[in-house]
Design a protein around this motif. Structure first.
Motif, PDB file in Angstrom:
ATOM      1  N   ALA A 197       0.956  -1.090   0.023  1.00 54.78           N
ATOM      2  CA  ALA A 197       0.014   0.055   0.030  1.00 54.78           C
ATOM      3  C   ALA A 197       0.811   1.221   0.065  1.00 54.78           C
ATOM      4  O   ALA A 197       0.116   2.213   0.264  1.00 54.78           O
TER       5      ALA A 197
ATOM      6  N   CYS B 178      -1.187   4.697  -1.043  1.00 60.13           N
ATOM      7  CA  CYS B 178      -1.172   5.925  -0.186  1.00 60.13           C
ATOM      8  C   CYS B 178      -0.472   7.052  -0.331  1.00 60.13           C
ATOM      9  O   CYS B 178      -1.014   8.231  -0.276  1.00 60.13           O
TER      10      CYS B 178
ATOM     11  N   ILE C  68      -2.748   2.161   5.428  1.00 58.71           N
ATOM     12  CA  ILE C  68      -4.075   2.742   5.089  1.00 58.71           C
ATOM     13  C   ILE C  68      -4.958   3.366   6.113  1.00 58.71           C
ATOM     14  O   ILE C  68      -5.670   4.226   5.746  1.00 58.71           O
TER      15      ILE C  68
END
Length: 339
Positions: free
Chosen positions: A236, A240, A271
């Motif tokens: 992620a 992000c 997240i």
């Protein structure tokens, strides 16, 4: 094409909740009970995998439900060994239902002296005795060509479109779909066309694998509700960072719709602390309690789509009918009725 005998489902250990949900949906569609075949998939003390099927499967149309997610090597071996057990038990046809196709990111030689692991996995599955593949959002469409057997690649975009039309009803005029890289533009454009909104791109340059050096927004996202769409979210970091860049470019809100939530390492923490208001993933990979408890992560079901696809394969009817939101809306039984 005449249907084979009754469709029978068998599951490995990778995502048993999804397998059971598919069985329940098939029971609902057919009006008769559809249960998972009674079998055991276990490990010896040295971690060798052992499979024993307790029901007669001679002449049956078998569907193995097994995403090859983390731990990818174990789940892949489970799939191969279950296939071998069914082939040696005289199953008539074996379809591997692989909601998440592991090794799909190794689909080409990016550098000298590197493997094409996705092709190797295709060879392994075919050699083991799989007759057909049913999967969801392959990382690269050309992987279908790695197989010499039929491959049905379902798409999450119609389900995502239903979800967006439901949750953002009345705000679609202020919405822009965003591709997190140039390579995902086709996927983002398809979703944008389905919901009738604009398109933007986040152009990224990597200093080295897993590290993003620079990001630039191509397109006007000022005061827009941005929907980032992609097929895989792993650690992620890129996702992000893209959300942060979009907010700095003037986006009002940032949400993400990602098919496969690998969510390894620090992903959940990133997240939770990111500027994204929500991340929507499918249940192609069984998620941990930490993911399910995250306030800004939501999981949409794929069991209705997979159940219908399995029934269509069994009946010998079209699977491509499931590529359209209008075909999926009745299957999802009013979950996404417009307000």
């Amino acid at each position: 094409m005449p249907a084979l005998s009754e469709p029978k489902l068998i599951a490995g250990n990778a995502n048993i909740p999804l397998a059971r949900a598919i069985a329940r949906r098939m029971s609902l569609h057919r009006g008769v009970a559809v249960d998972l075949v009674n079998a055991r998939v276990e490990r010896f003390n040295d971690q060798e995998i052992f499979v024993e099927v307790f029901e007669n499967v001679r002449g049956e149309d078998m569907f193995i439900i097994q995403p090859t997610s983390n731990p990818a090597n174990d789940t892949l071996m489970e799939l191969l060994i279950i296939t071998d057990a069914l082939r040696r038990s005289s199953a008539q046809r074996i379809t591997a239902v692989i909601p998440y196709f592991g090794y799909a990111r190794q689909d080409r030689r990016a550098k000298a002296r590197t493997p094409i692991s996705a092709k190797l996995v295709a060879n392994l599955l075919t050699t083991a005795g799989v007759d057909r593949i049913l999967t969801l959002d392959l990382h690269a469409a050309q992987i279908q060509g790695f197989f010499d057997i039929p491959v049905d690649n379902l798409y999450a975009a119609p389900v995502f479109a239903l979800d967006i039309l439901h949750h953002f009803d009345g705000r679609l005029e202020d919405m822009t779909v965003v591709s997190p890289d140039v390579g995902g533009v086709a996927r983002a454009r398809e979703l944008a066309q389905r919901i009738g909104c604009g398109l933007a791109i986040v152009d990224k340059r990597r200093a080295r694998p897993g590290e993003v050096a620079e990001m630039t927004v191509i397109g006007d996202v000022r005061d827009q509700i941005c929907i980032i769409v992609d097929d895989i979210v792993d650690t992620a970091g890129t996702l992000c960072k893209a959300a942060e860049v979009l907010c700095e470019a003037g986006a009002r809100e940032v949400h993400a719709y990602i098919t496969h939530g690998v969510l390894s390492g620090p992903a959940v923490g990133r997240i939770r602390e990111s500027r994204m208001k929500s991340l929507v993933i499918t249940d192609s990979i069984e998620q941990t309690d930490r993911v399910r408890e995250a306030g800004n992560i939501r999981i949409v079901p794929t069991a209705p789509m997979f159940a219908q696809a399995i029934l269509n394969i069994w009946h010998g009817t079209s699977v491509s009918s499931l590529f359209e939101a209008d075909s999926l809306a009745p299957i999802y039984e009013g979950m996404y009725t417009r307000r």
